[in-house]
Scaffold this active site. Structure first.
Site, short mmCIF file in Angstrom:
data_model
loop_
_atom_site.label_atom_id
_atom_site.label_comp_id
_atom_site.label_asym_id
_atom_site.label_seq_id
_atom_site.Cartn_x
_atom_site.Cartn_y
_atom_site.Cartn_z
N SER A 183 0.79 -1.22 0.00
CA SER A 183 0.00 0.00 0.00
C SER A 183 0.83 1.28 0.00
O SER A 183 0.36 2.30 -0.47
CB SER A 183 -0.95 0.00 1.19
OG SER A 183 -0.25 -0.25 2.39
N HIS A 211 -5.27 -3.73 -2.30
CA HIS A 211 -5.02 -2.74 -3.36
C HIS A 211 -4.96 -3.35 -4.75
O HIS A 211 -5.09 -2.64 -5.74
CB HIS A 211 -3.72 -1.99 -3.08
CG HIS A 211 -3.82 -1.06 -1.92
ND1 HIS A 211 -4.33 0.21 -2.02
CD2 HIS A 211 -3.51 -1.24 -0.62
CE1 HIS A 211 -4.31 0.78 -0.83
NE2 HIS A 211 -3.82 -0.07 0.04
N LYS A 243 -11.71 -0.07 -1.71
CA LYS A 243 -10.70 0.54 -2.57
C LYS A 243 -11.20 0.53 -4.03
O LYS A 243 -12.07 1.31 -4.35
CB LYS A 243 -9.36 -0.12 -2.32
CG LYS A 243 -8.84 0.40 -0.97
CD LYS A 243 -7.75 -0.35 -0.31
CE LYS A 243 -7.47 0.31 1.05
NZ LYS A 243 -6.80 -0.56 1.99
#
Ligand SMILES: *Cc1c(COP(=O)(O)O)cnc(C)c1O
Length: 395
Positions: A183, A211, A243
């Protein structure tokens, strides 16, 4: 800490002195409503370069419509934990869609990725067993091992040889855990090597692809797809809905019995209220869009390439990332903060990442790119970065 106001004031002053005090900015409005890369923040309109909304889905009308419809039918809140009376049709359908998407037999929804990691580690790592983790893993993977009462062993970032070496004298390692896409650095884990190590040592490989999901791999199935690994190689997969999918919440994917055991054991699943049904319905809509509209992923990767070639030609300190997470090393926390403030004043919201989120001395600006950005947005932020960096270089 002493139960004393002065101790609190002193602790805050220490953060200020080290340029480590964090503050929130208030998003007053999105401009235009529904777009998502411009916002009115602290009285100024800025282009946003620090959201995790990688595919530009968070404000998509299909998501908000699905959320409204499910909320009207099932209520704003779920009313109970999943195992009591909180597990409704939108939750159940989303779990089935996520299982199909990730190529696993089953998935289990959690309220956040943080809770998913705490839950899965406590369920699969026994007290006093060893959990092996990448040094730069997300905080929730670290905390999960601690909460499980496991012995936490860490290896140098993305270094599978170091991981193997660390395990040589260890006989009780039950879980090897890693971020899929990191990240704060934007690079990917050496998943093939870690999968082989886990198989050799009889440990679970837990991949947290918060992610990577929706972003990496030919069809957006994440860092495992990119590495060409199947479910057998990485039997515990954590994904989040907050996300690339633009919603909120998380899930763990695995085979039928693995997920059943998690459902029976994970305290962060059992003892908490289920996600709002509207959120689950919105995430289902997002998952459909992420799969049908591959142009979002293609556009995102084209913008990443444009940003990197522009930044390289300007001599900006790029890190080795092919992902929408593009860090620029400033090293010093005060310098990272000054750069971030200068960019904000120029109309670009880019966060400064400092310790303890990253190791001391590696403070950075962290830009995140989105399919909702335009080429003009990328060119404009490059210009602003160049100006800010030039200004910093002045004696
Ligand atoms: C964001 C993130 C989480 C936490 O997910 P939330 O749903 O925001 O709690 C966990 N792991 C990684 C790698 C993340 O980036």
């Amino acid at each position: 800490m002493r139960a004393d106001r002065l101790a609190v004031t002193a602790a805050l002053a220490e953060l200020d002195a080290a340029s480590l005090r964090r503050r929130r900015r208030v998003i007053e409005a999105c401009e235009p409503a529904g777009a998502g890369t411009r916002a009115r923040v602290d009285g100024r309109t800025v282009r946003v370069f620090c959201s995790n909304d990688y595919l530009g889905l968070a404000r998509h009308a299909d998501l908000t419509a699905a959320m409204h419809a499910a909320s009207a039918e099932f209520g704003a809140g779920s009313g109970a934990a999943h195992l009591v009376a909180g597990h409704s049709r939108p939750h159940h359908e989303l779990e089935e869609q996520l299982a199909a998407f990730t190529g696993r037999e089953r998935t289990l929804l959690f309220s956040t990725g943080y809770m998913a990691n705490l839950g899965v580690l406590a369920a699969f790592a026994g007290r006093n067993e060893t959990v092996l983790e990448d040094r730069l893993n997300h905080a929730s993977l670290i905390d999960g091992a601690r909460l499980a009462g496991a012995r936490l062993l860490r290896y140098a970032h993305a270094d599978a040889a170091a991981a193997a070496l660390a395990l040589e004298p260890i006989s009780d390692c039950t879980v090897i855990a890693t971020d899929g896409l990191f990240s704060m650095d934007g690079d990917v884990a050496p998943l093939r090597e870690l999968a082989a190590l886990a198989a050799r040592r009889g440990a679970w490989l837990l991949v947290d692809d918060a992610h990577g999901l929706g972003v990496l791999g030919a069809s957006g199935r994440g860092s495992l797809e990119l590495a060409g690994l199947d479910a057998a190689a990485a039997p515990l997969l954590v994904g989040t809905l907050g996300k690339a999918l633009g919603c909120f919440g998380a899930f763990v994917a695995g085979d039928r019995d693995v997920v059943e055991l998690l459902l029976q054991r994970a305290r962060t699943y059992i003892y908490t209220t289920a996600l709002p049904p509207g959120i689950a319905a919105a995430a289902s809509a997002a998952l459909g869009l992420a799969q049908r509209e591959s142009w979002r992923r293609e556009k995102l990767h084209a913008l990443i390439a444009r940003f990197r070639s522009g930044a390289a030609s300007l001599g900006l300190p790029l890190m080795d990332s092919a992902s929408p997470i593009q860090p620029l090393l400033a090293h010093d926390a005060a310098r990272a903060l000054r750069l971030s403030e200068a960019l904000f004043a120029a109309g670009f919201w880019v966060s400064a990442i400092r310790t303890p989120t990253v190791p001391p001395g590696s403070a950075r600006l962290r830009l995140t790119l989105s399919a909702a950005h335009s080429e003009a947005d990328i060119d404009a932020v490059l210009q602003a970065l160049d100006d800010a960096w030039r200004h910093e270089r002045k004696p």
